[in-house]
Write a protein that holds these residues in place. Structure first.
Motif, PDB file in Angstrom:
ATOM      1  N   SER A  80       0.835  -1.201   0.000  1.00  0.00           N
ATOM      2  CA  SER A  80       0.000   0.000   0.000  1.00  0.00           C
ATOM      3  C   SER A  80       0.870   1.252   0.000  1.00  0.00           C
ATOM      4  O   SER A  80       0.606   2.216  -0.736  1.00  0.00           O
ATOM      5  CB  SER A  80      -0.927  -0.008   1.216  1.00  0.00           C
ATOM      6  N   HIS A  81       1.923   1.247   0.830  1.00  0.00           N
ATOM      7  CA  HIS A  81       2.874   2.364   0.809  1.00  0.00           C
ATOM      8  C   HIS A  81       3.492   2.518  -0.580  1.00  0.00           C
ATOM      9  O   HIS A  81       3.643   3.643  -1.081  1.00  0.00           O
ATOM     10  CB  HIS A  81       3.988   2.113   1.832  1.00  0.00           C
ATOM     11  N   LEU A  82       3.864   1.391  -1.206  1.00  0.00           N
ATOM     12  CA  LEU A  82       4.473   1.433  -2.529  1.00  0.00           C
ATOM     13  C   LEU A  82       3.499   2.013  -3.551  1.00  0.00           C
ATOM     14  O   LEU A  82       3.894   2.792  -4.432  1.00  0.00           O
ATOM     15  CB  LEU A  82       4.917   0.024  -2.941  1.00  0.00           C
ATOM     16  N   SER A  83       2.228   1.646  -3.444  1.00  0.00           N
ATOM     17  CA  SER A  83       1.213   2.184  -4.346  1.00  0.00           C
ATOM     18  C   SER A  83       1.156   3.710  -4.252  1.00  0.00           C
ATOM     19  O   SER A  83       1.041   4.406  -5.263  1.00  0.00           O
ATOM     20  CB  SER A  83      -0.157   1.588  -4.013  1.00  0.00           C
ATOM     21  N   THR A  84       1.242   4.210  -3.032  1.00  0.00           N
ATOM     22  CA  THR A  84       1.219   5.660  -2.834  1.00  0.00           C
ATOM     23  C   THR A  84       2.478   6.305  -3.403  1.00  0.00           C
ATOM     24  O   THR A  84       2.428   7.349  -4.072  1.00  0.00           O
ATOM     25  CB  THR A  84       1.094   5.986  -1.334  1.00  0.00           C
ATOM     26  N   LYS A  85       3.624   5.675  -3.151  1.00  0.00           N
ATOM     27  CA  LYS A  85       4.893   6.216  -3.637  1.00  0.00           C
ATOM     28  C   LYS A  85       4.911   6.288  -5.164  1.00  0.00           C
ATOM     29  O   LYS A  85       5.520   7.197  -5.752  1.00  0.00           O
ATOM     30  CB  LYS A  85       6.059   5.370  -3.113  1.00  0.00           C
ATOM     31  N   LEU A  86       4.255   5.336  -5.809  1.00  0.00           N
ATOM     32  CA  LEU A  86       4.203   5.320  -7.271  1.00  0.00           C
ATOM     33  C   LEU A  86       3.136   6.267  -7.833  1.00  0.00           C
ATOM     34  O   LEU A  86       2.997   6.396  -9.045  1.00  0.00           O
ATOM     35  CB  LEU A  86       3.933   3.901  -7.772  1.00  0.00           C
ATOM     36  N   GLY A  87       2.369   6.871  -6.928  1.00  0.00           N
ATOM     37  CA  GLY A  87       1.343   7.807  -7.364  1.00  0.00           C
ATOM     38  C   GLY A  87       0.027   7.168  -7.745  1.00  0.00           C
ATOM     39  O   GLY A  87      -0.831   7.820  -8.354  1.00  0.00           O
ATOM     40  N   TYR A  88      -0.176   5.899  -7.386  1.00  0.00           N
ATOM     41  CA  TYR A  88      -1.383   5.174  -7.775  1.00  0.00           C
ATOM     42  C   TYR A  88      -2.488   5.275  -6.733  1.00  0.00           C
ATOM     43  O   TYR A  88      -3.667   5.220  -7.069  1.00  0.00           O
ATOM     44  CB  TYR A  88      -1.071   3.700  -8.009  1.00  0.00           C
ATOM     45  N   GLN A  89      -2.109   5.338  -5.458  1.00  0.00           N
ATOM     46  CA  GLN A  89      -3.096   5.296  -4.380  1.00  0.00           C
ATOM     47  C   GLN A  89      -3.695   6.685  -4.203  1.00  0.00           C
ATOM     48  O   GLN A  89      -3.071   7.578  -3.643  1.00  0.00           O
ATOM     49  CB  GLN A  89      -2.430   4.814  -3.088  1.00  0.00           C
ATOM     50  N   GLN A  90      -4.922   6.856  -4.687  1.00  0.00           N
ATOM     51  CA  GLN A  90      -5.533   8.190  -4.726  1.00  0.00           C
ATOM     52  C   GLN A  90      -6.336   8.522  -3.471  1.00  0.00           C
ATOM     53  O   GLN A  90      -6.639   9.694  -3.231  1.00  0.00           O
ATOM     54  CB  GLN A  90      -6.434   8.288  -5.963  1.00  0.00           C
TER      55      GLN A  90
END
Length: 382
Positions: free
Chosen positions: A293-303
């Motif tokens: 989940s952290h990685l998703s945010t770091k990649l700009g995917y987790q909105q």
């Protein structure tokens, strides 16, 4: 949001009710039966594969609890019933233990019409399925999962394997069972840690596929922890429905099915790095989902800025760890990367992760080592 189920409903459950989830794979299709009591087993009896013998494969924890009852149910259907009792634990999911199954099959002169029954959790299910895929180039098998994790995940979909010291589930085969029988009564004997491990696999289905189910889990997590039977029945059924839809669309994990590995790339590294059995699979996956989940945010995917906190809160309420462990005191990030590079989703040396794009929709992406290393260095401390 769905109203929470109360623990008092346990005694009011309809033991005669049977839920059926179908895995649609043409000639390899099969039902998953979910229920309790004799009505469940009467329905299961109608689906037993024909054969010359039934071979119950179980472990020394489950055998004293459920092997006798299963034997009695099978004796009226098969001329011969054989038992194989293996040691219990992820650390035994290896060639040596697998060979014990073959030793009994050959020693008992089991033929091509033998039917294997996997009675236990994920380890037993995976090894029994792999043995069935290999013995005489393939004999039928039935999954009788006795843990929540196995009922909602590992018994469904035909992924069978053993571990290698360098990687989890790296040696195996896709081989579908003929039937899955989820007896909710077996969950009554689960230790709290095993129940929470199963909830880890249940929770993953929300972020990757169905946020309405995630909201239901938020509302009902305490009922699940309290082992309310109706809450468990719904959680098992909905998890199986989601996995059935994914597996039916992608049996051999060439695309869509990879989303079921949310948290697993990190989680498998934790299991291998700490030593198989030190962390339960569902616990490692829970910590892995937090990292993913952290990685998703770091990649700009987790909105959804609030989703990560909701995921962590739900995992904690389910009794699951949310902090990944240190695997190497001198170069922890590199140790994780080395282990994850052996993961089945890696391609051409590049590590691929299931990320949320956004919550409720998962995709698999190649991620640069430097990004992952920075994340691990930020989030994992001694």
């Amino acid at each position: 949001m769905t109203t929470a189920t109360t623990a008092s409903s346990f005694a009011q459950s309809d033991r005669a009710a049977i839920d059926v989830v179908q895995i649609d794979l043409a000639e390899r299709s099969y039902p998953i039966l979910i229920g309790q009591g004799e009505s469940l087993w009467q329905e299961a009896h109608a689906h037993w594969p024909k054969g010359t013998s039934a071979v119950i494969v179980t472990n020394d924890t489950v055998a004293p609890l459920y092997a006798k009852a299963l034997r009695q149910r099978l004796e009226g259907h098969y001329p011969k019933v054989i038992e194989v009792v293996l040691p219990d634990g992820e650390q035994y999911k290896n060639w040596e233990t697998l060979n014990q199954i073959f030793d009994v099959l050959l020693g008992q002169a089991a033929d091509r019409k033998a039917v294997l029954f996997a009675l236990g959790g994920g380890v037993i299910g995976d090894m029994t399925g792999f043995a069935a895929a290999c013995y005489m180039r393939g004999v039928p098998f039935v999954q009788v999962p006795t843990t929540l994790l196995a009922q909602v995940d590992s018994s469904v979909g035909g992924k069978t394997a053993i571990n290698h010291p360098l990687g989890k589930n790296m040696i195996g085969a896709f081989y579908q069972p003929k039937l899955v029988v989820c007896d909710l009564d077996t969950l009554k004997t689960l230790p709290a840690a095993e129940l929470s491990a199963g909830l880890g696999e249940v929770i993953k289905y929300g972020p990757i596929y169905d946020m309405a189910f995630f909201e239901w889990l938020e509302a009902n997590v305490q009922a699940l922890v309290a082992q309310d039977v109706e809450a468990l029945r719904y959680a098992v059924r909905r998890s199986c429905e989601i996995k059935a839809a994914v597996v039916s669309a992608d049996e051999t994990e060439s695309g869509l099915r990879e989303i079921l590995n949310f948290g697993h790339t990190f989680g498998h590294a934790i299991e291998a790095g700490k030593g198989y059995g030190a962390w339960l699979h569902g616990h490692a996956v829970a910590a892995g989902m937090v990292l993913a989940s952290h990685l998703s945010t770091k990649l700009g995917y987790q909105q959804d800025a609030q989703f990560h906190a909701r995921l962590v809160a739900l995992l904690e309420q389910a009794g699951l760890p949310v902090q990944a462990p240190v695997l190497d005191a001198t170069n922890n990030a590199q140790r994780y990367l080395d282990l994850m590079r052996v993961d089945k989703k890696s391609q051409g040396g590049a590590i691929r992760f299931v990320v949320l794009k956004p919550a409720g929709k998962a995709v698999t992406e190649k991620v640069d080592d430097a990004i992952v290393a920075n994340l691990l260095n930020e989030l994992i401390t001694a």
